[in-house]
Scaffold this motif. Structure first.
Motif, mmCIF file in Angstrom:
data_model
loop_
_atom_site.group_PDB
_atom_site.id
_atom_site.type_symbol
_atom_site.label_atom_id
_atom_site.label_comp_id
_atom_site.label_asym_id
_atom_site.label_seq_id
_atom_site.Cartn_x
_atom_site.Cartn_y
_atom_site.Cartn_z
ATOM 1 N N UNK A 15 -29.324 -25.864 -0.603
ATOM 2 C CA UNK A 15 -29.320 -24.658 -1.426
ATOM 3 C C UNK A 15 -28.428 -23.564 -0.843
ATOM 4 N N UNK A 16 -28.386 -23.440 0.471
ATOM 5 C CA UNK A 16 -27.505 -22.446 1.086
ATOM 6 C C UNK A 16 -26.040 -22.844 0.936
ATOM 7 N N UNK A 17 -25.749 -24.132 1.034
ATOM 8 C CA UNK A 17 -24.371 -24.609 0.848
ATOM 9 C C UNK A 17 -23.877 -24.350 -0.568
ATOM 10 N N UNK A 18 -24.775 -24.353 -1.530
ATOM 11 C CA UNK A 18 -24.403 -24.159 -2.930
ATOM 12 C C UNK A 18 -24.363 -22.686 -3.342
ATOM 13 N N UNK A 19 -24.751 -21.778 -2.459
ATOM 14 C CA UNK A 19 -24.802 -20.350 -2.785
ATOM 15 C C UNK A 19 -23.380 -19.784 -2.822
ATOM 16 N N UNK A 20 -22.898 -19.344 -3.998
ATOM 17 C CA UNK A 20 -21.538 -18.818 -4.079
ATOM 18 C C UNK A 20 -21.324 -17.566 -3.229
ATOM 19 N N UNK A 21 -22.388 -16.824 -2.952
ATOM 20 C CA UNK A 21 -22.263 -15.626 -2.117
ATOM 21 C C UNK A 21 -22.011 -15.986 -0.650
ATOM 22 N N UNK A 105 -32.776 -14.635 2.926
ATOM 23 C CA UNK A 105 -33.943 -13.874 2.471
ATOM 24 C C UNK A 105 -34.048 -13.890 0.945
ATOM 25 N N UNK A 106 -32.927 -13.722 0.252
ATOM 26 C CA UNK A 106 -32.940 -13.739 -1.212
ATOM 27 C C UNK A 106 -33.373 -15.098 -1.741
ATOM 28 N N UNK A 107 -32.895 -16.151 -1.113
ATOM 29 C CA UNK A 107 -33.275 -17.508 -1.529
ATOM 30 C C UNK A 107 -34.784 -17.714 -1.396
ATOM 31 N N UNK A 108 -35.346 -17.317 -0.254
ATOM 32 C CA UNK A 108 -36.775 -17.530 -0.019
ATOM 33 C C UNK A 108 -37.640 -16.590 -0.848
ATOM 34 N N UNK A 109 -37.148 -15.406 -1.143
ATOM 35 C CA UNK A 109 -37.892 -14.479 -1.994
ATOM 36 C C UNK A 109 -37.952 -15.005 -3.421
ATOM 37 N N UNK A 110 -36.844 -15.542 -3.899
ATOM 38 C CA UNK A 110 -36.781 -16.072 -5.263
ATOM 39 C C UNK A 110 -37.684 -17.290 -5.437
ATOM 40 N N UNK A 111 -37.774 -18.133 -4.414
ATOM 41 C CA UNK A 111 -38.592 -19.344 -4.502
ATOM 42 C C UNK A 111 -39.062 -19.759 -3.101
ATOM 43 N N UNK A 112 -40.224 -19.251 -2.665
ATOM 44 C CA UNK A 112 -40.725 -19.586 -1.327
ATOM 45 C C UNK A 112 -41.003 -21.075 -1.125
ATOM 46 N N UNK A 117 -42.897 -29.309 -3.623
ATOM 47 C CA UNK A 117 -44.330 -29.162 -3.907
ATOM 48 C C UNK A 117 -45.097 -28.888 -2.616
ATOM 49 N N UNK A 118 -46.155 -28.112 -2.729
ATOM 50 C CA UNK A 118 -47.093 -27.855 -1.636
ATOM 51 C C UNK A 118 -46.417 -27.342 -0.366
ATOM 52 N N UNK A 119 -45.445 -26.455 -0.531
ATOM 53 C CA UNK A 119 -44.755 -25.860 0.607
ATOM 54 C C UNK A 119 -44.471 -24.406 0.284
ATOM 55 N N UNK A 120 -44.630 -23.538 1.266
ATOM 56 C CA UNK A 120 -44.322 -22.129 1.094
ATOM 57 C C UNK A 120 -43.835 -21.578 2.428
ATOM 58 N N UNK A 121 -42.653 -20.954 2.424
ATOM 59 C CA UNK A 121 -42.072 -20.409 3.649
ATOM 60 C C UNK A 121 -41.473 -19.032 3.385
ATOM 61 N N UNK A 122 -41.281 -18.291 4.466
ATOM 62 C CA UNK A 122 -40.647 -16.982 4.415
ATOM 63 C C UNK A 122 -40.060 -16.687 5.786
#
Length: 151
Positions: A15-21, A105-112, A117-122
């Motif tokens: 997901x970070x590799x695909x982030x255009x920013x 931070x933006x990635x994890x805020x948008x979808x922790x 499934x059954x995972x949550x991080x920050x």
């Protein structure tokens, strides 16, 4: 042994590799042997210290019930954002490294859960390291991503 750490690392790298920013930022899966002279990096599963202990993640777990089918895992994953500048302008390096960290931070805020499934991080903690090297100023933002998952 079941763990969600490999799956978490894969999801973050993808997901970070695909982030255009983050265009122009080298997103790496752990330490790499490379001739790259990229000034900006985001390394998943490594703190960027070639003389360090290379610890990528740490977990603690237990059972979520009496059945062995439901193991809860508390995890911490190390990441490093690195910004190097060809000058002695440490402020520019520091500003850039926090811009890189802000994308995580933006990635994890948008979808922790990162879509898992059954995972949550920050982001749990950060540490800023600044240095003047023979190639110029460098800032490293060491990031701990923490959370829990069920295996």
């Amino acid at each position: 042994m079941g763990s969600r750490v490999p799956e978490l690392i894969d999801a973050l790298v993808a997901q970070l590799s695909a982030d255009p920013a983050l265009a122009g930022v080298r997103v790496a899966d752990g330490p790499e042997v490379t001739e790259s002279n990229a000034p900006d990096w985001l390394i998943v599963g490594f703190n960027g210290d070639p003389d360090g202990d290379f610890q990528a993640a740490q977990t603690m777990g237990g059972w979520s019930g009496l059945s062995p089918a439901g193991r809860e895992e508390q995890l911490q994953l190390t990441l490093a954002a690195i910004a190097s500048r060809g000058s002695t302008d440490v402020r520019a390096a520091r500003v850039r490294v926090y811009e890189i960290g802000a994308r995580l931070e933006a990635l994890l805020t948008a979808d922790p859960s990162l879509g898992l499934r059954s995972l949550e991080v920050a982001i749990e903690a950060t540490q800023l390291v600044q240095d003047q090297t023979d190639q110029g100023a460098q800032a490293q933002l060491l990031i701990t991503v923490a959370g829990r998952a069920f295996t």
